[in-house]
Design a protein around this motif. Structure first.
Motif, PDB file in Angstrom:
ATOM      1  N   GLU A  75       0.910  -5.952   5.736  1.00 50.05           N
ATOM      2  CA  GLU A  75       0.718  -4.756   4.922  1.00 50.05           C
ATOM      3  C   GLU A  75      -0.165  -3.793   5.688  1.00 50.05           C
ATOM      4  O   GLU A  75      -1.194  -4.188   6.233  1.00 50.05           O
ATOM      5  CB  GLU A  75       0.021  -5.109   3.596  1.00 50.05           C
ATOM      6  CG  GLU A  75       0.835  -6.009   2.710  1.00 50.05           C
ATOM      7  CD  GLU A  75       0.235  -6.167   1.316  1.00 50.05           C
ATOM      8  OE1 GLU A  75      -0.832  -5.581   1.034  1.00 50.05           O
ATOM      9  OE2 GLU A  75       0.849  -6.893   0.515  1.00 50.05           O
TER      10      GLU A  75
ATOM     11  N   LEU B  33      -9.286 -11.205   2.034  1.00 50.72           N
ATOM     12  CA  LEU B  33     -10.470 -11.729   2.723  1.00 50.72           C
ATOM     13  C   LEU B  33     -11.714 -11.638   1.840  1.00 50.72           C
ATOM     14  O   LEU B  33     -11.905 -10.653   1.128  1.00 50.72           O
ATOM     15  CB  LEU B  33     -10.668 -10.905   4.006  1.00 50.72           C
ATOM     16  CG  LEU B  33     -11.793 -11.301   4.955  1.00 50.72           C
ATOM     17  CD1 LEU B  33     -11.630 -12.731   5.446  1.00 50.72           C
ATOM     18  CD2 LEU B  33     -11.848 -10.329   6.139  1.00 50.72           C
TER      19      LEU B  33
ATOM     20  N   GLU C 117      -0.491 -12.450  -1.684  1.00 49.37           N
ATOM     21  CA  GLU C 117      -1.240 -11.572  -0.776  1.00 49.37           C
ATOM     22  C   GLU C 117      -2.526 -12.268  -0.377  1.00 49.37           C
ATOM     23  O   GLU C 117      -3.234 -12.854  -1.203  1.00 49.37           O
ATOM     24  CB  GLU C 117      -1.562 -10.213  -1.409  1.00 49.37           C
ATOM     25  CG  GLU C 117      -2.357  -9.344  -0.418  1.00 49.37           C
ATOM     26  CD  GLU C 117      -2.552  -7.887  -0.824  1.00 49.37           C
ATOM     27  OE1 GLU C 117      -2.194  -7.507  -1.946  1.00 49.37           O
ATOM     28  OE2 GLU C 117      -3.077  -7.133   0.036  1.00 49.37           O
ATOM     29  N   VAL C 118      -2.820 -12.209   0.911  1.00 50.43           N
ATOM     30  CA  VAL C 118      -4.007 -12.844   1.488  1.00 50.43           C
ATOM     31  C   VAL C 118      -5.148 -11.843   1.451  1.00 50.43           C
ATOM     32  O   VAL C 118      -5.029 -10.745   2.002  1.00 50.43           O
ATOM     33  CB  VAL C 118      -3.704 -13.255   2.951  1.00 50.43           C
ATOM     34  CG1 VAL C 118      -4.937 -13.846   3.602  1.00 50.43           C
ATOM     35  CG2 VAL C 118      -2.526 -14.227   2.998  1.00 50.43           C
TER      36      VAL C 118
END
Ligand code: C2E
Ligand code: MG
Ligand code: MG
Ligand code: MG
Length: 294
Positions: free
Chosen positions: A157, A69, A66-67
Motif C-alpha cells: 500500500e 506497525l 493489513e499489517v
C-alpha cells in the motif's frame, strides 16, 4: 500550519508569542526524546506488528490482513505509527524498519501456514522514503527468497503522493514488483495528489477510499457522491475498492450498496496482535464470517 501559527502568534502580541514559543520548545523536546529512544528500538526488538482484517462487504468474510506497525516503548506503552513514522522518515531509519516490517510479516505468514492456518494476503504499507530507496526491490526479492513466501500473498500500500514523488523510476519499480507477482494498492485515495492520470500509467490493482469520505457517509450527500464517483471510476478501470475506517452498520450498508466490495474498520475488527489474528485464520475462511462487533 507552523508558519500560520507563528504569524498568528506574532500578530496577536507578545504574550501569545511567548506562549507559542514555550509550546514549540515542548514539542521539540518531546520529539528529541522520541527520536533518541527510537534509535536502537529495532535492535532492542521493540517493534511489533498488528493485523487488521479487510473483509468482503457482502459476506463479511476475511479477504486480507493489513499489517500495522506498533512500537512497544519501555516494554509497555504501545505507540502508534502516526507518532513515530514521520521521525523515522526524516532520519532515514524507515528504510531499515520498513525492511524489518516486510520480513517479519512474511515470516509471520509462513509461520501461520506451517501451523495449518489459512493463507491470507497481507497488505504492507510502504512510506515515501522507503519507496524511493534504491534497494527496495532487491530487499523485497531477498525476503521472498529467504522466507519462501508466495509473492501473491503480499500486497503493498502506498499513498498517491508517495507514488508521484519518485518520478521516472516509479513505473519501473511497479513493473518489477508485478513481475514478482506482487500487487499495489493506493492508500488514502482521494486525499493526496490531485491528478488521476497515474491510475492510467501505473499498474495499480486496488484503491483504498480514505476514511475521511467514510466517516460522515450517512449524513453527507457530498461524501456519498464522492464514493459513487470513485466506484464508477474504479469499475471502469477494473480496480477493486476497499473502504477504510468503517465503524457503523449504516456505513457498511451504504458502501455495499454502492458496489464497494471490501471494507476495513472497527465495525469488523481493530488491528489485532498476531495471536488474536491467528484465531481468525483458524476458522474456515471459505465459509465462516467475522462477527460484526462495533
Ligand atoms: P493506513 O495505512 O491508512 O492505515 C489505516 C489506519 O486506520 C490504521 O491506523 C488503523 O488502525 C486505522 N483504522 C482502521 N480502522 C479504523 C476505524 O474504523 N476508525 C478509525 N478511526 N481508524 C481506523 P494506524 O495503525 O495508527 O496507522 C496509521 C498510519 O501509519 C497508516 O495509515 C499507515 O500510513 C502508517 N503505517 C502503519 N504501519 C506502517 C508500516 O509498517 N510502514 C509504514 N511506512 N507506514 C505504516
Ligand atoms: Mg495502509
Ligand atoms: Mg489508509
Ligand atoms: Mg493513512
Amino acid at each position: 500550519h507552523a508558519d500560520a501559527a507563528m504569524y498568528h502568534a506574532k500578530a496577536s502580541g507578545r504574550n501569545n508569542y511567548q506562549f507559542f514559543d514555550q509550546r514549540m520548545n515542548q514539542a521539540a523536546a518531546r520529539r528529541f526524546e522520541l527520536e533518541s529512544s527510537l534509535r536502537g528500538a529495532l535492535q532492542r526488538g521493540e517493534f511489533e506488528l498488528h493485523f487488521q482484517p479487510i473483509v468482503d462487504t457482502a459476506s463479511h468474510r476475511l479477504h486480507a490482513l493489513e499489517v500495522l506497525l506498533r512500537w512497544r516503548r519501555d516494554g509497555e506503552t504501545l505507540v502508534g505509527p502516526d507518532e513515530f513514522i514521520p521521525i523515522l522518515e526524516e532520519n532515514g531509519m524507515i528504510v531499515a524498519v520498513g525492511e524489518w516490517v516486510i520480513r517479519t510479516a512474511c515470516e509471520q505468514s509462513m509461520a501461520w501456514q506451517a501451523q495449518g492456518l489459512a493463507a491470507v494476503p497481507l497488505a504492507i504499507n510502504l512510506s515515501a522514503r522507503q519507496f524511493m530507496h534504491d534497494g527496495l526491490v532487491d530487499s523485497i526479492r531477498r525476503i521472498v527468497g529467504e522466507t519462501g513466501i508466495d509473492p501473491s500473498l503480499v500486497e503493498f500500500e502506498i499513498t498517491e503522493t508517495a507514488l508521484m514523488q519518485h518520478g521516472g523510476q516509479t513505473l519501473e519499480i511497479l513493473r518489477q514488483m508485478n513481475g514478482m507477482g506482487m500487487r499495489l494498492s493506493i492508500d488514502d485515495f482521494g486525499t493526496g495528489y490531485s491528478s488521476l492520470a497515474y491510475l492510467k500509467r501505473f499498474p495499480v490493482r486496488k484503491i483504498k477510499i480514505d476514511r475521511a469520505f467514510v466517516r460522515e457517509l450517512e449524513a453527507s450527500a457530498e461524501d456519498r457522491a464522492i464514493v459513487a464517483a470513485v466506484m464508477a471510476l474504479a469499475n471502469s478501470l477494473g480496480l477493486s475498492v476497499v473502504a477504510e475506517g468503517v465503524e457503523t452498520e449504516g456505513q457498511a450498508g451504504l458502501l455495499h450498496g454502492h458496489g464497494c466490495q471490501y471494507a476495513q474498520g472497527y465495525l469488523f475488527a481493530r488491528p489485532l496482535p498476531a495471536g488474536q489474528a491467528a484465531r481468525l485464520l483458524k476458522r474456515d475462511c471459505a465459509t465462516d464470517v467475522l462477527p460484526a462487533t462495533a
